[in-house]
Motif scaffolding. Structure first.
Motif, PDB file in Angstrom:
ATOM      1  N   HIS A 271       0.844  -1.198   0.000  1.00 30.88           N
ATOM      2  CA  HIS A 271       0.000   0.000   0.000  1.00 30.88           C
ATOM      3  C   HIS A 271       0.880   1.249   0.000  1.00 30.88           C
ATOM      4  N   PRO A 272       0.519   2.228  -0.804  1.00 28.05           N
ATOM      5  CA  PRO A 272       1.346   3.446  -0.851  1.00 28.05           C
ATOM      6  C   PRO A 272       1.510   4.099   0.521  1.00 28.05           C
TER       7      PRO A 272
ATOM      8  N   CYS B 149     -11.072   6.066  -2.021  1.00 24.59           N
ATOM      9  CA  CYS B 149      -9.948   5.801  -1.142  1.00 24.59           C
ATOM     10  C   CYS B 149      -9.627   7.027  -0.301  1.00 24.59           C
TER      11      CYS B 149
ATOM     12  N   ALA C   8      -2.439   7.982  -6.952  1.00 29.02           N
ATOM     13  CA  ALA C   8      -3.884   8.138  -7.112  1.00 29.02           C
ATOM     14  C   ALA C   8      -4.253   8.469  -8.543  1.00 29.02           C
TER      15      ALA C   8
ATOM     16  N   HIS D 242      -6.288   0.251  -5.149  1.00 30.01           N
ATOM     17  CA  HIS D 242      -6.491  -0.061  -6.560  1.00 30.01           C
ATOM     18  C   HIS D 242      -5.171  -0.311  -7.283  1.00 30.01           C
ATOM     19  N   HIS D 243      -4.153   0.343  -6.830  1.00 34.81           N
ATOM     20  CA  HIS D 243      -2.864   0.203  -7.513  1.00 34.81           C
ATOM     21  C   HIS D 243      -1.753  -0.127  -6.526  1.00 34.81           C
TER      22      HIS D 243
ATOM     23  N   CYS E 224      -1.844  10.498  -1.954  1.00 34.82           N
ATOM     24  CA  CYS E 224      -1.220   9.335  -2.583  1.00 34.82           C
ATOM     25  C   CYS E 224      -0.574   9.694  -3.914  1.00 34.82           C
TER      26      CYS E 224
HETATM   27  S1  SF4 Z   1      -3.475   4.106  -5.327  1.00 32.48           S
HETATM   28 FE1  SF4 Z   1      -5.564   4.806  -5.141  1.00 32.48          FE
HETATM   29  S2  SF4 Z   1      -6.471   3.271  -3.894  1.00 32.48           S
HETATM   30 FE2  SF4 Z   1      -4.327   2.959  -3.674  1.00 32.48          FE
HETATM   31  S3  SF4 Z   1      -3.855   4.152  -1.918  1.00 32.48           S
HETATM   32 FE3  SF4 Z   1      -3.510   5.463  -3.629  1.00 32.48          FE
HETATM   33  S4  SF4 Z   1      -5.376   6.520  -3.815  1.00 32.48           S
HETATM   34 FE4  SF4 Z   1      -5.822   4.819  -2.553  1.00 32.48          FE
END
Ligand code: SF4
Ligand SMILES: Nc1ncnc2c1ncn2[C@@H]1O[C@H](COP(=O)(O)OP(=O)(O)OP(=O)(O)O)[C@@H](O)[C@H]1O
Ligand SMILES: [Mg+2]
Lengths: 294, 325, 324
Positions: C249-250, C286, C295, C317-318, C292
């Motif tokens: 997770h970021p 999110c 994002a 999501h990513h 992020c």
């Molecule tokens: S990539 Fe999107 S879903 Fe994942 S932490 Fe960042 S903002 Fe949230």
């Protein structure tokens, strides 16, 4: 839900109207004050004008019709005075005595409190020692003993009330002023040798006023209650200027024979006045000091 | 603890000395001591004799010495009206006042603390709102009028309780007490209630504010997290913390109870020192007034001492300081 | 695999504040096994403490547990009568509070507070309880415990008080201990000493432990698994080494890279930029999106938890590639 609050006063008013109880009490207070101020117009009878009262109408129960057709809404006392009128006049005396006394007490307290905070040292020590001793004795008792020595009279009651109340204000003022004095701008102003009175009146006074207002509301209620108690005990106002307390005292003997109204209604007036002041006072304090509420 | 006590008693004596001085010089500034201390109905020769006896013909500092000497020996002059030493008179009336005051305080705490705690724990319950409204009224009702209303209801309209007087007493260790006889108790209950209601309102407010604040503290949540019963959490963890402010304020208010006993005793014709004071003021019996004053000063000073000790027992954090750093 | 001691499913706790309703714990799920240490990590206000209180059923109005299950040894605690719940607290589940200075009642002696805890759960006399309390103090390394028992909290140092609280938690040998940053208020040497002792005692007794902290370095040395919380949700969970080496997770990535020692030499220290969002108006989708770096439009919809390999979960999501 962000209320638009432009000035402290507007914010204060905004907060105040949020409590229906406080608003009701505030309106009650205004009505009471107006009735007292315009007693001559509001009361159907001048109870101290002997031409207007007749002893034949003595101790009539509430709602009675008098000898000459006068309607005694709340009954009459032993001399045939209309209780409703006597009550309004009595209210006037009660309010007059306490407001004048608290007004002077505030002034004395402000002067001595500011002096103590400003001068510090032995001046402060002396004033605060007197305050401490004074506050460790119940106000009612001190006032009672003072009046025992001074004798009866409206002026003497006022004097006694000032003497028992100034200390609360002096202590509050000193506390608030000390907080302010320690702030940088005052230190700076003092080191620039600006005249003391400019700092005192320009900066300190505005900052010590809010707590003084809170204490003053409470003290007005206290003054009314103490005056009433003193008059009841027979050391307060003279019989020629009966306050609510004295009216109640006069009705005491009749109460035991069931003629309750002479004591009852002035007491209700006293109670309503005090409740209104206390409710408003509580609410003002809660607004000015949010930490205490809830 | 001992050092602390000694220091406190020293302070108490100092305050009494100061008060004695104020009273003494107060008599001079407020009025002529001859008027205050000599029976005005005596003839001139008798007055002069009394003046000589009391030393009123001497310079003021010498008189002050006499006054202090009398004070130390417990001699505060003789009542004009009762022709008895003023201090004896006061002491004979003291038990009635103390009995009344203690019962009033007990009622105030025993009823006020639970009600206030309830209101603090359930601020939004209808019963809590009712309690708080009642406390505002109790707080605002002038003591003497409230007494009259109690008499009106219980004695005049319903006729279930006497309107005044003390009723039968029983001597315990030579002290007459009312609450041990049914008749005495029936006379005691209204004045005690009258004296208690104001304090009770005050206690309710303190207990409510204290409870609301303490209930949010971590240690209360922690007590619950340890699985203690609600009774234990409220009855020990919350109660012990709110008792600190309650006891402090009540202690300071004990002086007020004595003061307001003057009013209550007058309303209910209760034969205590307060009634004696009012009667003496009415009859210009000044030695009794002075004796009353000195006695109440002494009582207040002692009460403050007791409060400080109670405080250090309740709050272990101040106990260290008590030892005299 | 042994059955978990505690299993939390879809836990949600709301607060109806004056300014509006907020969700402090939002669909939290995790398991803790016997003898396992789960680190619950997140920045201030992310809902760690409220998660702990929710497990204990100690949420007071205006808060309310609105959904989810809390299963202890196979028994669902949600809907359990208050009295049954009370019997579990302090006995089967113990909690060590965040601030050691504030948790002990200042006006009661240590012995009173320990003995009352024992007697709330065990049918023993005062003396027996006192001996248990003394033994518990000795066990956490408190010198002359009999004497300490008679002390008031303010007479003990912060470290001592923390040990007392830890002793209180261990005393009745609970199945689960929730330790809410029990060492942050202490200085570093005492911290590590207490950490070490606790770890040893927990392992000996097979007690499950939820260790709440915002300090990843503490977690690294102590926990078996880690759950990372952000704005009331668990955003990533996994075995401690795996998660620290390869954050997915970021937000976790940001946290790890804000720790000085984890930053390779020469690389700039990179704190998680931006501010903790207000729970009252979280961004749609999110909650981490405004801060992020990855994002995009997809992040406007709420990411679901997804499995990425061996016992790893992430809510993004990513997610970063494994090993990134
Ligand atoms: S990539 Fe999107 S879903 Fe994942 S932490 Fe960042 S903002 Fe949230
Ligand atoms: N009594 C309350 N009323 C309203 N909101 C609350 C209340 N208690 C907690 N919250 C909300 O719940 C959120 C989570 O709080 P919590 O105490 O669990 O955070 P935390 O992760 O333990 O933070 P910290 O590291 O600072 O202890 C907070 O952001 C707060 O907004
Ligand atoms: Mg927390």
């Amino acid at each position: 839900m962000t209320a638009r609050a432009d000035t402290p006063l507007a914010r204060f008013a905004g907060d105040f109207v949020k409590s229906p109880t406080a608003v009701a009490a505030g309106i009650g207070l205004i009505v009471i004050a107006l009735a007292a101020i315009f007693a001559g117009t509001v009361a159907p009878q001048n109870p101290y004008d002997l031409a207007q009262i007749t002893i034949l109408d003595g101790t009539l129960p509430p709602g009675s019709e008098g000898f000459d057709g006068f309607h005694y809404l709340l009954g009459s006392d032993e001399q045939g005075r209309d209780m409703y009128s006597a009550m309004i006049y009595g209210l006037r005396i009660s309010l007059f005595v306490s407001f004048v006394a608290v007004g002077f007490a505030v002034m004395v307290g402000l002067v001595l409190g500011l002096l103590a905070a400003w001068r510090g040292g032995w001046v402060d020590g002396l004033i605060m020692r007197i305050v401490d001793i004074q506050l460790s004795f119940p106000a009612l008792l001190v006032a009672l003993l003072l009046l025992a020595a001074l004798g009866k009279g409206v002026d003497k009651v006022i004097l006694a009330l000032i003497l028992v109340q100034w200390a609360y204000f002096a202590r509050t003022v000193r506390g608030a002023a000390l907080v302010e004095i320690r702030k940088d701008y005052v230190t700076a102003a003092r080191s620039l040798a600006l005249p003391g009175w400019r700092i005192l009146f320009g900066h300190l006074l505005p900052n010590v006023l809010p707590p003084v207002i809170v204490i003053a509301t409470v003290q007005v209620a206290n003054a009314i209650a103490i005056e009433a108690s003193l008059s009841f005990l027979g050391v307060g106002v003279p019989i020629t200027e009966p306050s609510l307390g004295l009216l109640i005292a006069n009705g005491f003997d009749y109460l035991l024979s069931g003629r309750y109204w002479i004591s009852f209604y002035p007491g209700v007036a006293l109670l309503v006045t005090l409740v209104c002041i206390n409710v408003v006072g509580d609410h003002v304090r809660d607004i000015l000091n949010p930490r205490l509420s809830r | 603890m001992l050092a602390y006590l000694i220091r406190r008693i020293g302070q108490a004596l100092l305050v009494m000395g100061v008060m004695a001085t104020i009273v003494f010089f107060g008599l001079y500034t407020v009025g002529n001591p001859v008027d205050l201390l000599i029976n005005p109905e005596d003839d001139l020769a008798a007055q002069e004799a009394a003046m000589a006896r009391l030393g009123l013909d001497k310079p003021i500092h010498v008189q002050f010495g006499y006054f202090l000497a009398g004070l130390v020996q417990g001699d505060l002059g003789t009542s004009f009206v009762h022709n008895r030493p003023a201090i004896d008179l006061i002491l004979s009336r003291l038990p009635a006042t103390l009995e009344l005051a203690f019962l009033a305080m007990a009622l105030a705490v025993l009823i006020g603390v639970p009600l206030g705690m309830y209101a603090g724990l359930r601020p939004n319950a209808p019963a809590s709102k009712a309690i708080m409204a009642a406390s505002v009224v109790g707080f605002s009702t002038p003591n003497f009028w409230q007494g009259l209303m109690l008499i009106m209801l219980f004695a005049v309209f319903w006729g279930v309780l006497p309107a005044g007087g003390r009723g039968d007493t029983v001597d315990v260790l030579g002290i007459p007490l009312s609450f041990l006889t049914l008749d005495g108790l029936s006379h005691l209950i209204l004045p005690a209630l009258n004296l208690a209601i104001y304090k009770m309102s005050l206690v309710i407010r303190l207990a409510r504010a204290g409870t609301a604040e303490v209930a949010l503290q971590d240690y209360v949540k922690y007590a619950r997290a340890r699985g203690l019963s609600p009774v234990r959490v409220v009855g020990v963890h919350v109660l012990k913390n709110i008792l600190i402010p309650v006891v402090t304020v009540l202690g300071l208010e004990t002086g007020n109870v004595i003061a307001f006993a003057v009013v209550t005793e007058t309303v209910f014709a209760w034969p205590g020192i307060g009634k004696l004071l009012i009667d003496s003021i009415g009859l210009l019996d000044r030695p009794v007034v002075v004796a009353y004053l000195m006695l109440t000063v002494f009582l207040f000073v002692m009460i403050n001492l007791v409060v400080d000790i109670a405080y250090s027992v309740l709050d272990p954090r101040v106990r260290i300081r008590g030892g005299g750093k | 695999m042994t059955a978990p001691v505690l299993s939390v499913r879809g836990l949600r706790t709301d607060f109806a504040t004056r300014a509006g309703r907020l969700t402090a714990v939002d669909g939290v799920s995790f398991d803790v096994g016997p003898g396992e240490v789960l680190g619950l990590v997140g920045e201030s206000g992310s809902g760690k403490t409220i998660t702990g209180f929710s497990i204990l059923g100690l949420i007071d109005p205006p808060g309310e547990i609105v959904a989810g299950e809390v299963v202890l040894n196979g028994q669902n605690l949600r809907g359990l009568p208050e009295d049954a719940m009370r019997r579990l607290r302090g006995d089967r589940i113990a909690m060590i509070f965040q601030d050691p200075m504030m948790t002990l009642n200042p006006v009661l002696r240590i012995d009173t507070q320990l003995i009352e805890t024992i007697r709330a759960h065990r049918d023993v006399g005062r003396e027996a309880a006192r001996q248990m309390a003394e033994a518990a103090l000795a066990q956490v390394g408190i010198p002359s415990p009999a004497e300490r028992l008679r002390a008031y909290p303010h007479e003990l140092s912060g470290g001592m008080r923390q040990r007392v609280v830890i002793a209180a938690a261990l005393m009745l040998e609970p199945d689960l201990i929730i330790a809410d940053e029990p060492t942050t208020a202490l200085d570093v040497t005492i911290q590590s000493q207490i950490l070490y002792e606790m770890q040893r005692l927990m392992a000996e007794r097979n007690t499950a432990l939820i260790w709440i902290t915002h300090d990843l370095t503490v977690v690294a040395g102590l926990a078996h698994r880690v759950a990372v919380m952000y704005a009331g949700r668990i955003v990533e969970m996994g075995a401690v080494d795996d998660l620290l080496d390869r954050p997915a997770h970021p937000y976790t990535h940001g946290l790890i890279h804000s720790i000085p020692s984890a930053t390779p030499r020469g690389e700039r220290l990179q704190p998680v930029r931006g501010m903790t969002p207000s729970l009252l108006n979280l961004p749609e989708g999110c909650a981490f999106a405004p801060r992020c770096p990855r994002a995009d439009a997809a992040c406007k919809t709420r990411p679901e938890e997804r499995r990425i390999g061996d016992g790893r979960l992430v809510r993004c999501h990513h997610p970063l590639e494994s090993g990134a």
